[in-house]
Design a protein around this motif. Structure first.
Motif, PDB file in Angstrom:
ATOM      1  N   ASP A 137      -0.383  17.404  53.719  1.00 13.05           N
ATOM      2  CA  ASP A 137      -0.673  17.642  52.310  1.00 13.05           C
ATOM      3  C   ASP A 137       0.426  17.109  51.390  1.00 13.05           C
ATOM      4  O   ASP A 137       0.204  16.936  50.188  1.00 13.05           O
ATOM      5  N   VAL A 138       1.595  16.866  51.955  1.00 12.66           N
ATOM      6  CA  VAL A 138       2.687  16.294  51.162  1.00 12.66           C
ATOM      7  C   VAL A 138       2.523  14.779  51.050  1.00 12.66           C
ATOM      8  O   VAL A 138       2.888  14.164  50.049  1.00 12.66           O
ATOM      9  N   ILE A 139       1.957  14.180  52.095  1.00 11.69           N
ATOM     10  CA  ILE A 139       1.723  12.737  52.088  1.00 11.69           C
ATOM     11  C   ILE A 139       0.707  12.362  51.017  1.00 11.69           C
ATOM     12  O   ILE A 139      -0.331  13.006  50.868  1.00 11.69           O
ATOM     13  N   ASN A 140       1.022  11.328  50.269  1.00 11.79           N
ATOM     14  CA  ASN A 140       0.129  10.823  49.226  1.00 11.79           C
ATOM     15  C   ASN A 140      -0.650   9.628  49.785  1.00 11.79           C
ATOM     16  O   ASN A 140      -0.071   8.571  50.047  1.00 11.79           O
ATOM     17  N   PRO A 141      -1.972   9.763  49.996  1.00  8.67           N
ATOM     18  CA  PRO A 141      -2.752   8.666  50.590  1.00  8.67           C
ATOM     19  C   PRO A 141      -3.223   7.661  49.541  1.00  8.67           C
ATOM     20  O   PRO A 141      -3.075   7.874  48.339  1.00  8.67           O
ATOM     21  N   TYR A 142      -3.793   6.576  50.029  1.00 11.25           N
ATOM     22  CA  TYR A 142      -4.387   5.547  49.178  1.00 11.25           C
ATOM     23  C   TYR A 142      -3.416   5.070  48.095  1.00 11.25           C
ATOM     24  O   TYR A 142      -3.774   4.919  46.926  1.00 11.25           O
ATOM     25  N   ILE A 143      -2.181   4.828  48.499  1.00 11.74           N
ATOM     26  CA  ILE A 143      -1.197   4.320  47.540  1.00 11.74           C
ATOM     27  C   ILE A 143      -1.643   2.952  47.029  1.00 11.74           C
ATOM     28  O   ILE A 143      -2.129   2.108  47.790  1.00 11.74           O
ATOM     29  N   CYS A 144      -1.475   2.736  45.746  1.00 12.38           N
ATOM     30  CA  CYS A 144      -1.906   1.488  45.089  1.00 12.38           C
ATOM     31  C   CYS A 144      -3.392   1.231  45.327  1.00 12.38           C
ATOM     32  O   CYS A 144      -3.842   0.072  45.352  1.00 12.38           O
ATOM     33  N   SER A 145      -4.165   2.316  45.556  1.00 13.77           N
ATOM     34  CA  SER A 145      -5.615   2.250  45.799  1.00 13.77           C
ATOM     35  C   SER A 145      -5.956   1.453  47.057  1.00 13.77           C
ATOM     36  O   SER A 145      -7.046   0.901  47.175  1.00 13.77           O
ATOM     37  N   ILE A 146      -5.020   1.406  48.004  1.00 14.67           N
ATOM     38  CA  ILE A 146      -5.216   0.680  49.258  1.00 14.67           C
ATOM     39  C   ILE A 146      -5.416   1.687  50.384  1.00 14.67           C
ATOM     40  O   ILE A 146      -4.517   2.488  50.684  1.00 14.67           O
ATOM     41  N   LYS A 147      -6.569   1.664  51.011  1.00 23.76           N
ATOM     42  CA  LYS A 147      -6.820   2.546  52.139  1.00 23.76           C
ATOM     43  C   LYS A 147      -5.921   2.155  53.306  1.00 23.76           C
ATOM     44  O   LYS A 147      -5.863   0.991  53.697  1.00 23.76           O
ATOM     45  N   GLY A 148      -5.218   3.159  53.851  1.00 23.34           N
ATOM     46  CA  GLY A 148      -4.323   2.904  54.983  1.00 23.34           C
ATOM     47  C   GLY A 148      -2.872   2.797  54.594  1.00 23.34           C
ATOM     48  O   GLY A 148      -2.005   2.738  55.476  1.00 23.34           O
ATOM     49  N   LEU A 149      -2.585   2.758  53.294  1.00 25.20           N
ATOM     50  CA  LEU A 149      -1.195   2.724  52.823  1.00 25.20           C
ATOM     51  C   LEU A 149      -0.857   4.086  52.219  1.00 25.20           C
ATOM     52  O   LEU A 149      -1.378   4.453  51.163  1.00 25.20           O
ATOM     53  N   ASP A 150      -0.021   4.843  52.899  1.00 25.58           N
ATOM     54  CA  ASP A 150       0.326   6.206  52.485  1.00 25.58           C
ATOM     55  C   ASP A 150       1.824   6.318  52.204  1.00 25.58           C
ATOM     56  O   ASP A 150       2.623   5.510  52.688  1.00 25.58           O
ATOM     57  N   LEU A 151       2.184   7.334  51.446  1.00 20.87           N
ATOM     58  CA  LEU A 151       3.579   7.539  51.061  1.00 20.87           C
ATOM     59  C   LEU A 151       3.965   8.999  51.219  1.00 20.87           C
ATOM     60  O   LEU A 151       3.232   9.895  50.780  1.00 20.87           O
ATOM     61  N   LEU A 152       5.099   9.227  51.851  1.00 18.50           N
ATOM     62  CA  LEU A 152       5.736  10.541  51.841  1.00 18.50           C
ATOM     63  C   LEU A 152       6.839  10.460  50.799  1.00 18.50           C
ATOM     64  O   LEU A 152       7.903   9.890  51.041  1.00 18.50           O
ATOM     65  N   PRO A 153       6.596  10.983  49.584  1.00 17.23           N
ATOM     66  CA  PRO A 153       7.538  10.777  48.481  1.00 17.23           C
ATOM     67  C   PRO A 153       8.894  11.415  48.752  1.00 17.23           C
ATOM     68  O   PRO A 153       8.990  12.483  49.359  1.00 17.23           O
ATOM     69  N   GLY A 154       9.928  10.747  48.271  1.00 14.41           N
ATOM     70  CA  GLY A 154      11.270  11.306  48.351  1.00 14.41           C
ATOM     71  C   GLY A 154      11.510  12.301  47.233  1.00 14.41           C
ATOM     72  O   GLY A 154      10.567  12.771  46.580  1.00 14.41           O
ATOM     73  N   ASP A 155      12.768  12.615  47.023  1.00 10.42           N
ATOM     74  CA  ASP A 155      13.113  13.557  45.963  1.00 10.42           C
ATOM     75  C   ASP A 155      14.532  13.276  45.502  1.00 10.42           C
ATOM     76  O   ASP A 155      15.344  12.716  46.253  1.00 10.42           O
ATOM     77  N   LEU A 156      14.823  13.657  44.271  1.00 12.06           N
ATOM     78  CA  LEU A 156      16.171  13.472  43.737  1.00 12.06           C
ATOM     79  C   LEU A 156      17.164  14.391  44.416  1.00 12.06           C
ATOM     80  O   LEU A 156      18.359  14.089  44.485  1.00 12.06           O
ATOM     81  N   ASP A 157      16.689  15.525  44.901  1.00  3.56           N
ATOM     82  CA  ASP A 157      17.535  16.496  45.615  1.00  3.56           C
ATOM     83  C   ASP A 157      16.885  16.778  46.967  1.00  3.56           C
ATOM     84  O   ASP A 157      16.020  17.641  47.081  1.00  3.56           O
ATOM     85  N   LEU A 158      17.328  16.053  47.988  1.00 10.49           N
ATOM     86  CA  LEU A 158      16.662  16.171  49.280  1.00 10.49           C
ATOM     87  C   LEU A 158      17.168  17.345  50.102  1.00 10.49           C
ATOM     88  O   LEU A 158      16.412  17.969  50.839  1.00 10.49           O
ATOM     89  N   TYR A 159      18.452  17.641  50.002  1.00 10.90           N
ATOM     90  CA  TYR A 159      18.993  18.771  50.754  1.00 10.90           C
ATOM     91  C   TYR A 159      20.369  19.124  50.206  1.00 10.90           C
ATOM     92  O   TYR A 159      21.011  18.328  49.516  1.00 10.90           O
ATOM     93  N   ASP A 160      20.803  20.323  50.535  1.00 14.45           N
ATOM     94  CA  ASP A 160      22.109  20.828  50.132  1.00 14.45           C
ATOM     95  C   ASP A 160      22.998  20.855  51.373  1.00 14.45           C
ATOM     96  O   ASP A 160      22.706  21.575  52.331  1.00 14.45           O
ATOM     97  N   GLU A 161      24.069  20.077  51.374  1.00 19.05           N
ATOM     98  CA  GLU A 161      24.934  19.987  52.554  1.00 19.05           C
ATOM     99  C   GLU A 161      25.534  21.345  52.916  1.00 19.05           C
ATOM    100  O   GLU A 161      25.715  21.660  54.096  1.00 19.05           O
ATOM    101  N   PHE A 162      25.830  22.167  51.909  1.00 18.76           N
ATOM    102  CA  PHE A 162      26.386  23.489  52.189  1.00 18.76           C
ATOM    103  C   PHE A 162      25.377  24.341  52.955  1.00 18.76           C
ATOM    104  O   PHE A 162      25.733  25.029  53.922  1.00 18.76           O
ATOM    105  N   LEU A 163      24.106  24.286  52.528  1.00 17.77           N
ATOM    106  CA  LEU A 163      23.074  25.078  53.214  1.00 17.77           C
ATOM    107  C   LEU A 163      22.876  24.607  54.646  1.00 17.77           C
ATOM    108  O   LEU A 163      22.632  25.416  55.551  1.00 17.77           O
ATOM    109  N   VAL A 164      22.971  23.301  54.865  1.00 16.42           N
ATOM    110  CA  VAL A 164      22.864  22.780  56.231  1.00 16.42           C
ATOM    111  C   VAL A 164      23.987  23.328  57.091  1.00 16.42           C
ATOM    112  O   VAL A 164      23.763  23.827  58.205  1.00 16.42           O
TER     113      VAL A 164
END
Length: 310
Positions: free
Chosen positions: A86-113
Motif C-alpha cells: 500500500d506504500v508503493i505507488n503503482p502506474y508511475i508516469c501512467s506506465i503499467k509495470g513502473l512502480d515507486l516506493l517513495p522516499g522521505d526527507l526524514d527516513l530514520y533517526d540515528e539515535f532511535l536506531v
C-alpha cells in the motif's frame, strides 16, 4: 524472484538518480519488464523525478513513504497497519509495470536506531553490540522488500551518496550494483572508495549465503565541465587498467539538455523525449544492462567463466 539492483557511488553529482529512473522506465517501456524504484536517499531526487511535489506531499501526509516502513523496523511495537504493497505507488508516469516506493526527507533517526539496538542487546544478554548492529544492517532493507520481491523483474535502489545506514543495507540486500561516474578524477575516487567499502562488507558477511552482491558495471555520464576534457583520456586509461572490459558499460550517456528538462515534467527522458540523444543513450544502455544480466545469471553455476573483478 526479482533481482535487486543498487545504483551507488560514494560521490554525489554523478548522475545516479538520472540513471536509476531512466533505466527503470526503459526496462518497462522498451523491454516489457516490471520494475520497482526504491528511493533510499533523503534528498528524494528519484521520488521527485517520477511524481510532482504535490503528489509526494499527499503521500507523506498519508504516511505512505519509505520512512514509515523503516520506522516499523526500528520500533516493531508501533502500530503500523499499512503494508509495503500500500506504500508503493503503482502506474508511475501512467506506465503499467513502473512502480515507486517513495522516499522521505526524514527516513530514520540515528539515535532511535542506536537505542533500539542497545535495548535488543540488553534483552538478549549479549555484550556483542557490534554483531547486533551488523545483523540489523544486513536485514533492514532486505526485510522491507521481502514481501514484494517476487512481484517484480527488477527492484532498483537509488542509494544516497556516501555510506549511511540505508545505503549499506541496500547494498547488502542487492544482487548487483551499478556505479554511475563521470570521467573526472574525483568521480573515479568515489568508485574506488565504494569498492573498498563493499569489499569490507563482504568480508564481514563472508559466511552469509544471502549476501551475494557483485558489481555489474560502471556507467560513465559525460560532463560539460571543461576539466573533463582535460582529464578524460587520463581518467579513462586508469579505469581501463583497474577494471576488466566486462565491468565497463560501452554505452556512455552524453551531455543533453533534454535530460535536465525532463525533471520539470516529472518523467524520465526515455518517456518524455525518447528520441533525444540522452533518451536514445539510456535505451541503448538498458539493452546492454539486460545483456550483462543475462551473461552473469547464465554463468552463475560456473563463476570461472566470467571475471567479476574481485
Amino acid at each position: 524472484m526479482g533481482l535487486i539492483i543498487a545504483t551507488a557511488n560514494m560521490k554525489g553529482g554523478v548522475g545516479k538518480t538520472t540513471l536509476t529512473v531512466n533505466l527503470a522506465a526503459s526496462l518497462v517501456k522498451d523491454f516489457g519488464k516490471k520494475v520497482l524504484v526504491v528511493d533510499l536517499d533523503n534528498q528524494i531526487s528519484a521520488t521527485l523525478s517520477l511524481m510532482s511535489p504535490q503528489d509526494f506531499s499527499k503521500r507523506r501526509r498519508d504516511k505512505r513513504t519509505l520512512r514509515h516502513l523503516v520506522n516499523k523496523a526500528i520500533k516493531p511495537d508501533i502500530k503500523l497497519t499499512i503494508p509495503i504493497a500500500d506504500v508503493i505507488n503503482p502506474y508511475i508516469c501512467s506506465i503499467k509495470g513502473l512502480d515507486l516506493l517513495p522516499g522521505d526527507l526524514d527516513l530514520y533517526d540515528e539515535f532511535l536506531v542506536s537505542e533500539m539496538l542497545y535495548e535488543k542487546a540488553v534483552r538478549a544478554g549479549s555484550s556483542n553490540f557490534e554483531q547486533i548492529w551488523i545483523d540489523f544492517e544486513r536485514d533492514l532493507v532486505k526485510n522491507i522488500l521481502k514481501p514484494v520481491v517476487k512481484d517484480y523483474d527488477f527492484i532498483i535502489l537509488d542509494c544516497a551518496p556516501g555510506y549511511n545506514l540505508l545505503t549499506r543495507s541496500g547494498l547488502l540486500a542487492s544482487d548487483f550494483y551499478v556505479l554511475p561516474a563521470r570521467p573526472e578524477p574525483l568521480s573515479v575516487i568515489g568508485i574506488q572508495l565504494l569498492e573498498r567499502r563493499i569489499a569490507q562488507q563482504k568480508e564481514v558477511h563472508r559466511n552469509e549465503t544471502d549476501v551475494r552482491i557483485q558489481m555489474l558495471g560502471i556507467v560513465f555520464t559525460m560532463s560539460a565541465n571543461l576539466l573533463s576534457g582535460r582529464y578524460y583520456n587520463q581518467v579513462m586509461r586508469r579505469v581501463n587498467e583497474d577494471y576488466s572490459a566486462t565491468k565497463l558499460f560501452k554505452t556512455r550517456i552524453p551531455v543533453d539538455v533534454n535530460v535536465s528538462k525532463a525533471v520539470d515534467t516529472f518523467m524520465p527522458v526515455v518517456l518524455c523525449n525518447p528520441q533525444s540523444p540522452g533518451g536514445r543513450a539510456f535505451t541503448q544502455l538498458t539493452q546492454e544492462f539486460l545483456q550483462k544480466i543475462t551473461v552473469v545469471t547464465n554463468t552463475k553455476q560456473n563463476p570461472a567463466k566470467i571475471d567479476f573483478g574481485e
